[in-house]
Design a protein around this motif. Sequence first.
Motif, short mmCIF file in Angstrom:
data_model
loop_
_atom_site.label_atom_id
_atom_site.label_comp_id
_atom_site.label_asym_id
_atom_site.label_seq_id
_atom_site.Cartn_x
_atom_site.Cartn_y
_atom_site.Cartn_z
N VAL A 95 37.15 21.03 29.84
CA VAL A 95 37.48 21.06 31.06
C VAL A 95 38.85 22.09 31.26
O VAL A 95 39.47 22.46 30.31
CB VAL A 95 38.20 19.82 31.88
N PHE A 96 39.01 22.79 32.29
CA PHE A 96 40.06 23.70 32.45
C PHE A 96 40.87 23.27 33.80
O PHE A 96 40.40 22.64 34.80
CB PHE A 96 39.53 25.02 32.89
N TYR A 105 43.36 24.69 28.61
CA TYR A 105 41.84 24.27 28.50
C TYR A 105 41.80 23.24 27.38
O TYR A 105 42.50 23.07 26.33
CB TYR A 105 41.28 25.63 27.73
N LEU A 106 41.03 22.21 27.80
CA LEU A 106 41.02 20.92 27.03
C LEU A 106 39.47 20.94 26.52
O LEU A 106 38.52 21.14 27.27
CB LEU A 106 41.20 19.63 27.67
N ARG A 107 39.31 20.55 25.24
CA ARG A 107 38.02 20.62 24.79
C ARG A 107 37.78 19.30 23.99
O ARG A 107 38.71 18.69 23.23
CB ARG A 107 37.92 21.80 23.65
N VAL A 133 41.32 15.59 20.49
CA VAL A 133 41.18 16.53 21.34
C VAL A 133 41.77 17.78 20.93
O VAL A 133 42.58 17.94 20.02
CB VAL A 133 41.91 16.21 22.72
N VAL A 134 41.24 18.92 21.35
CA VAL A 134 41.79 20.50 21.12
C VAL A 134 42.21 20.98 22.27
O VAL A 134 41.38 21.04 23.27
CB VAL A 134 40.47 21.40 20.53
N ALA A 135 43.49 21.26 22.68
CA ALA A 135 43.92 21.85 23.75
C ALA A 135 44.81 23.17 23.61
O ALA A 135 45.28 23.53 22.72
CB ALA A 135 44.84 20.85 24.45
N ASP A 152 45.65 18.17 36.28
CA ASP A 152 44.65 18.79 37.20
C ASP A 152 43.47 19.00 36.15
O ASP A 152 42.37 18.72 36.89
CB ASP A 152 45.07 20.23 37.51
N ALA A 153 43.59 18.96 34.83
CA ALA A 153 42.49 19.11 34.04
C ALA A 153 41.71 17.75 34.04
O ALA A 153 40.40 17.68 34.01
CB ALA A 153 42.64 19.67 33.07
#
Length: 188
Positions: A95-96, A105-107, A133-135, A152-153
């Motif tokens: 998600v962005f 950016y969150l992955r 999580v990778v951010a 927001d993300a």
Amino acid sequence: MAREREGRGDRKREERDSEFVDKLVHINRVAKVVKGGKRFGFAALVVIGDQKGRVGFGHGKAREVPEAIRKATDSAKRGLTRVALREGRTLHHDVFGRHGAGKVYLRAAPPGTGIIAGGPMRAVFETLGMQDVVAKSVGSSNPYNVVRATFDALKHQDSPRSVAARRSLKVSTLQSRRTGIDSEQSAD
């Protein structure tokens, strides 16, 4: 008799407060120039969460640091939001998010990855209870913008249950489609 009731209420409030973990993200000293010199104040940014999927942030200003932190914590408790986590440890999808010039950016990440994120985002994930999580933060490094962009993300995070309800499908139907796509990609 009234004092006993107050005592019980205080205890309940303390128990409720103890379920939350709070992290001080940023303290800013601000000065107001007056006739006699400078009058200093403090602004605090605090993130609070229960490490089970609820998280909030707050901003407080006061003449003393502890009072600013207390105000920020109260503000954070008023604005708690719930975030759906996959397996209670990571995001459901990448998600962005953005706020002002701050972009994040969150992955989603596999188990054992840990929290790979910068300071303000790390505080949000730790209080949220996220483990993997990778951010990446791009643009503004202002802690206020980064925290708001992260929220927001997280606001745009959808769980399979909410998607299924919105599309009038069963969750198992959505999940079976996902595993079917994964098996097709591995065959290629």
